[in-house]
Design a protein around this motif. Structure first.
Motif, PDB file in Angstrom:
ATOM      1  N   ARG A 144      17.792 -33.347 -41.611  1.00 37.16           N
ATOM      2  CA  ARG A 144      18.385 -32.090 -41.174  1.00 37.16           C
ATOM      3  C   ARG A 144      18.221 -31.923 -39.675  1.00 37.16           C
ATOM      4  O   ARG A 144      17.424 -32.613 -39.037  1.00 37.16           O
ATOM      5  N   GLN A 145      18.983 -30.987 -39.137  1.00 35.41           N
ATOM      6  CA  GLN A 145      18.876 -30.614 -37.729  1.00 35.41           C
ATOM      7  C   GLN A 145      17.494 -29.986 -37.514  1.00 35.41           C
ATOM      8  O   GLN A 145      17.042 -29.170 -38.319  1.00 35.41           O
ATOM      9  N   ALA A 146      16.825 -30.373 -36.455  1.00 36.63           N
ATOM     10  CA  ALA A 146      15.513 -29.814 -36.145  1.00 36.63           C
ATOM     11  C   ALA A 146      15.647 -28.347 -35.737  1.00 36.63           C
ATOM     12  O   ALA A 146      16.678 -27.926 -35.211  1.00 36.63           O
ATOM     13  N   THR A 147      14.583 -27.606 -35.959  1.00 36.07           N
ATOM     14  CA  THR A 147      14.492 -26.225 -35.508  1.00 36.07           C
ATOM     15  C   THR A 147      13.361 -26.130 -34.484  1.00 36.07           C
ATOM     16  O   THR A 147      12.539 -27.048 -34.357  1.00 36.07           O
ATOM     17  N   ALA A 148      13.294 -25.019 -33.799  1.00 30.98           N
ATOM     18  CA  ALA A 148      12.230 -24.811 -32.810  1.00 30.98           C
ATOM     19  C   ALA A 148      10.852 -24.941 -33.450  1.00 30.98           C
ATOM     20  O   ALA A 148       9.905 -25.429 -32.820  1.00 30.98           O
TER      21      ALA A 148
END
Length: 152
Positions: free
Chosen positions: A8-12
């Protein structure tokens, strides 16, 4: 590697785990800092806002166990086709040797193909002989000589 791994796309919120993986090798230990360093959050914000960058994590049972960055490069060569640059590929020490790296790279290649990229390219430090063998086993050719100039 169990099928419970998702990409998945990384988050902060993933930044500390990503930085820890970047620092967990002899080269990274020399150049990375503390995961709470504001510069990492600022860099994440720039990457996250750029439609030509994807910072990807591999997650297993709620834990980030791998990361890589995909950057899509526009150009005139190859009849104007995009190319995908894969960078900063890391697998958590607790997960190495279980096939996750292979799955990550294949996922990145599939993503680039679906986007219409003509080439997937990556670089690897010359001292990383194991990584060179790994990328070769995935079909990557050691076809170019790369040059870098460290600034600052």
């Amino acid at each position: 590697m169990p099928e419970t791994v998702i990409f998945r796309q990384a988050t902060a919120g993933d930044v500390p785990a990503i930085v820890a993986m970047l620092a967990d090798d002899p080269l990274g230990a020399k150049r990375e800092g503390h995961p709470d360093d504001e510069r990492y959050r600022e860099a994440f914000a720039r990457v996250d806002a750029n439609p030509y960058d994807e910072l990807i994590v591999a997650e297993r049972d709620g834990e980030v166990v791998g990361t890589m960055q995909l950057t899509y490069l526009a150009g005139l060569s190859r009849r104007g086709a995009e190319r995908c640059q894969i960078e900063a590929v890391r697998v958590a020490a607790s997960t190495r040797g279980q096939g996750l790296g292979r799955r990550m790279i294949q996922w990145g290649v599939d993503r680039a193909r679906a986007r219409g990229c003509a080439v997937v390219q990556l670089t690897s430090d010359k001292s990383r002989a194991d990584a060179h063998r790994f990328y070769g086993s995935l079909g990557f050719a050691n076809s170019h000589e790369g040059f870098k100039l460290t600034l600052g």
